[in-house]
Design a protein around this motif. Structure first.
Motif, short mmCIF file in Angstrom:
data_model
loop_
_atom_site.label_atom_id
_atom_site.label_comp_id
_atom_site.label_asym_id
_atom_site.label_seq_id
_atom_site.Cartn_x
_atom_site.Cartn_y
_atom_site.Cartn_z
N ASN A 24 0.71 -1.09 -0.09
CA ASN A 24 0.07 0.23 0.03
C ASN A 24 0.88 1.20 0.03
O ASN A 24 2.12 1.28 0.60
CB ASN A 24 -1.04 0.18 1.32
CG ASN A 24 -2.28 -0.51 1.04
OD1 ASN A 24 -2.76 -0.41 -0.13
ND2 ASN A 24 -2.64 -1.30 2.13
N ARG A 63 0.81 4.26 -4.41
CA ARG A 63 -0.28 3.36 -4.65
C ARG A 63 -1.62 3.84 -3.99
O ARG A 63 -1.61 4.03 -2.73
CB ARG A 63 0.00 1.96 -4.41
CG ARG A 63 1.28 1.45 -4.96
CD ARG A 63 1.24 -0.28 -4.76
NE ARG A 63 0.49 -1.04 -5.49
CZ ARG A 63 -0.36 -1.84 -5.07
NH1 ARG A 63 -0.51 -2.04 -3.53
NH2 ARG A 63 -1.04 -2.52 -5.80
N LEU A 66 -5.47 2.98 -3.44
CA LEU A 66 -6.24 2.02 -3.68
C LEU A 66 -7.79 2.36 -4.42
O LEU A 66 -8.46 3.61 -3.89
CB LEU A 66 -6.75 1.56 -2.10
CG LEU A 66 -7.25 0.13 -1.87
CD1 LEU A 66 -5.93 -0.64 -2.16
CD2 LEU A 66 -7.45 0.09 -0.35
N SER A 83 -5.23 -1.01 -7.80
CA SER A 83 -4.62 0.59 -7.44
C SER A 83 -4.21 1.41 -8.48
O SER A 83 -3.93 0.71 -9.42
CB SER A 83 -3.59 0.25 -6.49
OG SER A 83 -3.65 -0.34 -5.22
N ASP A 116 -1.59 3.76 -9.65
CA ASP A 116 -0.24 4.12 -9.20
C ASP A 116 0.21 5.45 -9.70
O ASP A 116 0.17 5.44 -11.14
CB ASP A 116 0.74 3.08 -9.98
CG ASP A 116 0.36 1.46 -9.10
OD1 ASP A 116 -0.50 1.69 -8.14
OD2 ASP A 116 1.17 0.49 -9.30
N TYR A 173 -5.96 5.93 4.54
CA TYR A 173 -6.86 6.02 3.65
C TYR A 173 -8.25 6.36 4.25
O TYR A 173 -8.31 6.51 5.42
CB TYR A 173 -7.50 4.64 3.16
CG TYR A 173 -6.38 3.96 2.10
CD1 TYR A 173 -6.06 4.61 1.01
CD2 TYR A 173 -5.62 3.04 2.45
CE1 TYR A 173 -4.94 4.26 0.02
CE2 TYR A 173 -4.55 2.44 1.67
CZ TYR A 173 -4.39 3.12 0.37
OH TYR A 173 -3.28 2.46 -0.42
#
Lengths: 283, 700
Positions: A163, A218, A220, A226, A228, B681
């Protein structure tokens, strides 16, 4: 450089992909990353040449018998010569280098990503802007450029891999194959029927060893996919370069092996910075 | 057949009630109070239904804010109800309800709306929550003197409900936000509300016929609530061993004075200061005529019993929260009334064992922290422990536990504590077993005097070493020799510790336990560093309710928190192996039973205890020893899983989900954590499910 290396590497790495033990320290247990990127290298270097040459140092080139101005070098690496529809050679300006990239990597030790990286690029060898002063050109050679690199990556920060921030150092051969399906013309506009006359080593690739650093962010999109964004670079290029070949001289005219090889190496290293965008799939 | 079953079940039921009553009558086999009977509806109603009900009753809140208000208040109340400290159906709650019934005798409609529960907590407090759920702490029950005082506190809280003070507070608050998970913060009512509740409480209280004199005492209770529930002098009976000598110089000369000040600055407090409240209430009392003189309607014995239960709970609570010295002091107070009480003595051993472990682990300062601020007799204990060295504490601990063991030789738990403390002694640096004297200080002193008087020189005898002399015989022989060499220097006050274990110094079990541990320590030190093996969980796992929270722009956000829970639940369904996870989540209203609830409460206490412990090298000495053992046996697994998660989002700076999961082995006390989950996130389902994946990865 052995062409089988990428294949051998794939054979080593793929069995790891099927290993299921201790894969749980990763985001949803994802231990494999496959990605497809497009790397673009915008020409940040100025493309203008300096017309006011009179006040600057002029060097006399004894080999070719004329003066040239060092300041013309500012427009370096952005022009190439192509055949137009009328069968004439024509100077073209290149604004971007585009590179296609495919990567497969496998995670180890929670944040280490080992993998192989393949690049493909179609590349026109360029020539100096001051060479525009020369009236007749040969078509500059077009190369298929293939990189196959071993990649060592680290996911940065406290995030669960794979991630967010990925830093990679990669190294491997960079090979330039002359595009033999293309028509090349000499300075009088006649196509070469025997490419051996155009460039003696057209069947053998020019090979360098390239070192580069990638930085990827990256983001999500879904659990596995993902977006990039990042950059890739040429940090080093190693290979035999002839000390006697003056790399800045008339590549639009000369296509002898040493001159071309030096030239390719030189311009690759000048294109140090590529912006990169793509999609990756983790599983 | 049917009749036989019926008869048997009646016998069985009456046996149970006899056992229950038996426990209530005597405190000998006191165990921490647990809930009893049928769970009240508030525990078995779904969160959404509670929110709906709140929206209907929140008439004082602006219409567009009602949903948020209801979410917040219900969430906070749920936090309290699932804290594992709330009791229902137990003697204390039953008593509180009886007093409330008396107050609300003539108000049946109001009575139906209200519910009363007791919370196990050592703070002296009472809380009124939005839907009319009123909580009384065991701390308050342990401090009050009679039923009337409780009646006044209850009346005060009922007025908060009647006047909808929480709704008004919500409207008045600047941002109309209740950004906290803590109900205490949430019910930060204004001082006007407090005065209003003090005054209006008189109506209920007066009409029930209670005496006005008790009102003033309630304010005394509040004022001195930071002290223990009684204040008695600590004297030589504290160590309860006549042969034990502890130099007077180790005790502080006098206890810190009690400073309770009723006119303190209340500008930052939710409640007005006691002086203001006293003055205001005095005027209000005069407005009523015909004050009753009742201090109790329910039998006084029942009140005393309830108060004693609360006081026993206070001892337990103190150990749970690592307040060991206060626990010792309260045990000392209760000992006077309950001599030879096994619970008190066991907890005394437990408190000493804990002090010892903390001290050996280098945390002594934490135990005596704030010594200068401790008021009253308790400060003497603080002073004493502060003066004692690690070695002296270790020896005194064994002394105390040995005495308790002698008193209750059958108790396996006390024996375990004794062994543990002897093992702990081996970890004390600079201590040698052969430094211990085999007689008490007083005997040694007597011997020394006799030696001084005995001027005739002893004949020097050649020492005869018996054949096949065992190790322990040898030690005894050497000690016997030492006996002859008692010097004045040895009898200095500072050497008092040598005489503390006079009866154990030559005890074979004692020496063996000590030496085995010494050996083990040596082996551990010599062991080469080995990389930790991959940790996997065998067998089932007991899952406690996850503790998740979400912050938006630095403030707690109920709606996002609820979403966080929803996503995590989805991750749980996806990744938790169904047959191996035993959920002990009180907030799960389906299948809620009192038995499950009580188990969760015990487990929560264990976690609270573990959480309050300083970093140390020893396993946890469990407060609820029997109960925990039963749980481990019942589930046939020692693995307890704790999950915490937080999400924060700030538009301009950052966002992240952080999570942490710990597996605790209840048998060994060891724990193992997964990697910290950190995902920068937004709160997305897949991100939270990723956390669940990590949490359950080790049990697949």
């Amino acid at each position: 450089m052995n062409k089988n290396i990428p294949f051998i590497l794939l054979c080593i790495l793929i069995p790891f992909a099927h290993q299921v033990n201790s894969q749980y320290d990763y985001f949803h247990g994802q231990k494999n990353v496959f990605s497809f990127h497009i790397n673009a290298n915008p020409r940040f270097t100025p493309m203008l040449h300096n017309d006011d040459a009179s006040t600057y140092d002029q060097d006399y080139d004894y080999d070719y018998g004329y003066y040239y101005n060092n300041n013309y070098q500012s427009g370096y690496g952005t022009y190439y010569i192509k055949n137009n529809e009328d069968g004439q050679t024509e100077v073209k300006k290149q604004n971007f280098n585009i590179q296609l990239n495919m990567f497969y990597g496998r995670l180890f030790k929670k944040r280490v990503l080992l993998g192989i990286d393949m690049n493909y690029q179609s590349h026109n060898m360029t020539f100096l802007h001051q060479d525009l002063a020369i009236s007749n050109f040969k078509t500059t050679p077009l190369f298929h450029v293939v990189d196959a690199q071993l990649s060592f990556g680290l996911f940065l920060g406290k995030q669960l891999s794979p991630n967010k921030l990925l830093l990679q150092i990669q190294a491997g051969p960079k090979m330039y194959f002359l595009n033999t399906s293309k028509e090349y013309r000499d300075s009088s506009g006649e196509p070469y029927e025997d490419l051996d006359k155009y460039m003696k080593t057209e069947n053998k690739p020019f090979t360098y060893f390239r070192l580069n650093v990638n930085y990827t962010h990256r983001i999500l999109l879904t659990e596995r996919i993902s977006l990039d964004l990042g950059f890739t670079s040429n940090f080093g290029l190693f290979g035999p370069i002839s000390p006697y070949s003056i790399i800045s001289i008339d590549p639009g005219v000369r296509t002898d092996v040493e001159s071309v090889k030096n030239r390719l190496g030189y311009e690759t290293f000048r294109n140090i910075f590529y912006l990169s965008a793509g999609i990756s799939y983790a599983f | 057949m049917k009749n036989t079953v019926k008869t048997l079940s009646i016998i069985f039921l009456s046996l149970i009630s006899f056992l229950v009553n038996g426990q209530e009558e005597s405190f000998d086999d006191f165990k921490t109070t647990l809930s009893e009977g049928k769970p009240p509806p508030i525990f078995t109603t779904a969160f959404e239904d509670k929110v709906k009900a709140r929206i209907e009753t929140a008439t004082e809140v602006d219409e567009d804010k009602r949903e948020h208000f209801s979410n917040s208040t219900t969430y906070s109340l749920n936090n309290l109800l699932t804290s594992g400290f709330v009791l229902y159906g137990d003697p204390m709650t039953r008593f509180v309800n009886k007093v409330a019934d008396k107050l609300l005798e003539n108000k049946p409609a109001l009575k139906k709306e209200l519910q009363f529960y007791v919370i196990k907590a050592n703070i002296t407090n009472a809380l009124c929550t939005e839907p009319g759920v009123i909580f009384i702490t065991t701390g308050l029950l342990s401090q009050i003197e009679n039923e009337a005082q409780l009646a006044y506190v209850l009346s005060h809280e009922i007025v908060h409900y009647l006047e909808k003070h929480i709704q008004h507070s919500f409207n008045n608050s600047n941002k109309n936000e209740l950004n906290t998970t803590d109900y205490e913060d949430m019910v930060m009512l204004s001082k006007d509300h407090e005065f209003e509740a003090d005054a209006n409480a008189l109506e209920l209280y007066h009409s029930a016929g209670y005496s006005d004199r008790e009102i003033n005492t309630v304010f005394d209770v509040l004022m001195y609530s930071y002290l223990s529930f009684d204040e008695i002098t600590i004297d030589s009976s504290f160590f309860n061993n006549e042969d034990l000598f502890i130099p007077k110089s180790l005790y502080p000369e006098e206890a810190n004075p009690i400073l309770a000040f009723e006119d303190y600055d209340d500008s930052k407090s939710s409640h007005p200061n006691i002086r203001k409240r006293r003055d205001t209430i005095a005027e209000e009392i005069e407005k009523y005529d015909n004050w009753g003189d009742k201090t109790n309607y329910i039998e006084r014995e029942e009140f005393i019993k309830v108060r004693d239960i609360a006081r026993f709970e206070s001892v337990r609570e103190n150990i749970l929260t690592s307040d060991y010295l206060k626990a010792l002091y309260e045990i000392y107070i209760l000992e006077k009334e309950f001599p030879n009480n096994e619970f008190l003595q066991t907890f005394k051993a437990l408190a000493w064992a804990n002090i010892n472990q903390e001290s050996i682990s280098g945390n002594k300062r934490q135990i005596t922290r704030g010594h200068s601020r401790i008021e009253g007799q308790l400060s003497l204990l603080y002073g004493l422990i502060k003066e004692l060295s690690i070695k002296e504490i270790a020896l005194l601990t064994i002394r105390q536990i040995e005495d308790i063991h002698q008193q209750f030789p059958e108790s396996k738990r006390i024996l375990d504590l004794k062994k543990e403390s002897i093992r702990n002694l081996a970890h004390v640096r600079g201590f040698e077993l052969n430094e211990l004297e085999n007689r008490s200080y007083y005997v040694a002193q007597q011997l020394f005097i006799e030696q001084q008087n005995d001027t005739i020189p002893k004949e020097e005898k050649e020492e005869v070493i018996p054949e096949n002399e065992s190790k322990y015989d040898r030690i005894k022989r050497i000690r016997g020799k030492q006996r002859e060499e008692q010097t004045e220097e040895n009898l200095n006050d500072e050497n008092f510790w040598k005489f503390v274990l006079y009866d154990l110094a030559e005890n074979a079990d004692f020496i063996k336990t000590y030496e085995d541990e010494e050996e083990w320590i040596k082996e551990e030190r010599e062991k080469e560093y080995e990389e930790e093996e991959e940790y996997t969980i065998e067998g089932d796992v007991i899952l406690m309710a996850p503790n998740l929270s979400a912050e938006i722009s630095g403030e707690f956000d109920v709606e996002t928190t609820l979403l966080f829970y929803e996503y995590f639940q989805s991750g749980l369904n996806r990744y938790a192996p169904e047959n191996r996870v035993i959920t002990r989540d009180i907030s799960e209203v389906e299948n809620f039973t009192t038995e499950k609830y009580n188990q969760t409460c015990i487990l929560t206490s264990y976690i609270v205890q573990a959480y309050n412990l300083e970093e140390r090298n020893f396993s946890i000495l469990m407060v609820d020893y029997e109960e925990m053992k039963n749980i481990v046996n019942e589930f046939n697994t020692p693995h307890l899983l704790l999950i915490t998660g937080e999400y924060y989002f700030n538009k301009f700076s950052d966002k992240a989900v952080n999570g942490h999961a710990t597996y605790i082995n209840l048998k060994t006390g060891s724990h193992w954590s997964t990697r910290d989950y950190h995902a920068k996130y937004k709160l997305k389902k897949t991100v939270i499910e990723g956390f669940a994946h990590l949490v359950f990865s080790k049990i697949r």
